[in-house]
Design a protein around this motif. Structure first.
Motif, PDB file in Angstrom:
ATOM      1  N   SER A  37       0.849  -1.301   0.038  1.00 49.46           N
ATOM      2  CA  SER A  37      -0.036  -0.136  -0.435  1.00 49.46           C
ATOM      3  C   SER A  37       1.308   1.561   0.005  1.00 49.46           C
ATOM      4  N   LYS A  38       0.525   1.958  -0.351  1.00 52.54           N
ATOM      5  CA  LYS A  38       1.313   3.764   0.234  1.00 52.54           C
ATOM      6  C   LYS A  38       1.688   3.756   1.428  1.00 52.54           C
ATOM      7  N   SER A  39       2.833   4.487   1.298  1.00 47.70           N
ATOM      8  CA  SER A  39       3.830   4.621   2.558  1.00 47.70           C
ATOM      9  C   SER A  39       3.069   5.646   3.205  1.00 47.70           C
ATOM     10  N   ASN A  40       3.708   5.737   4.225  1.00 46.31           N
ATOM     11  CA  ASN A  40       3.032   6.824   5.201  1.00 46.31           C
ATOM     12  C   ASN A  40       3.936   7.781   5.528  1.00 46.31           C
ATOM     13  N   LYS A  86       6.711  10.619   4.635  1.00 45.64           N
ATOM     14  CA  LYS A  86       6.541  11.762   3.891  1.00 45.64           C
ATOM     15  C   LYS A  86       8.100  11.949   3.071  1.00 45.64           C
TER      16      LYS A  86
END
Length: 135
Positions: free
Chosen positions: A112-115, A117
């Motif tokens: 999934s998309k990374s948290n 930044k």
């Protein structure tokens, strides 16, 4: 092979089985980072059936989209990962009917998309751009 139509890029099961025979033992973990339609998983299950092995496999495949004009797309597959999953299911079912003592279970993980930044640790320009722009 695996009863899933995916003519481009199929790897011959017998060849993969032979390679696995030469390079693994009965408890090896087999990894394929470009698994496509999961021919390697199919070959691993077939080899386990044949020699009583307990090899495990890890198949890695980016969810590359399938051409909308292809037979696979018309059959309902949207990406290559879906073809691989279906092949493992069908091949496993067929193998299990021949030998119900073999483990045909598998798990599917999706990234999934990374948290995280984007940080300043990574340059904004690629290394290639930096090198190419030097005079």
């Amino acid at each position: 092979e695996g009863n899933v139509e995916f003519p481009n890029g199929k790897k011959p099961i017998k060849l993969l089985q032979r390679l696995l025979e030469l390079t693994t033992n009965k408890d090896s973990i087999v990894v394929d980072f470009f698994s496509g339609s999961s021919s390697t998983a199919h070959a691993t299950m077939e080899l386990n059936k044949g020699d009583g092995g307990n090899r495990k496999y890890i198949m890695v495949q980016l969810p590359e989209l399938i051409d909308e004009k292809s037979e696979a797309f018309k059959a309902g597959y949207k990406n290559i990962c879906e073809i691989g999953k279906e092949r493992i299911k069908r091949a496993g079912k067929e193998i299990f009917q021949e030998n119900n003592n073999i483990d045909i279970g598998f798990k599917v993980f999706k990234l999934s998309k990374s948290n995280f930044k984007i940080s300043n640790l990574f340059p904004k320009r690629s290394v290639c751009q930096s090198i190419c722009n030097q005079k």
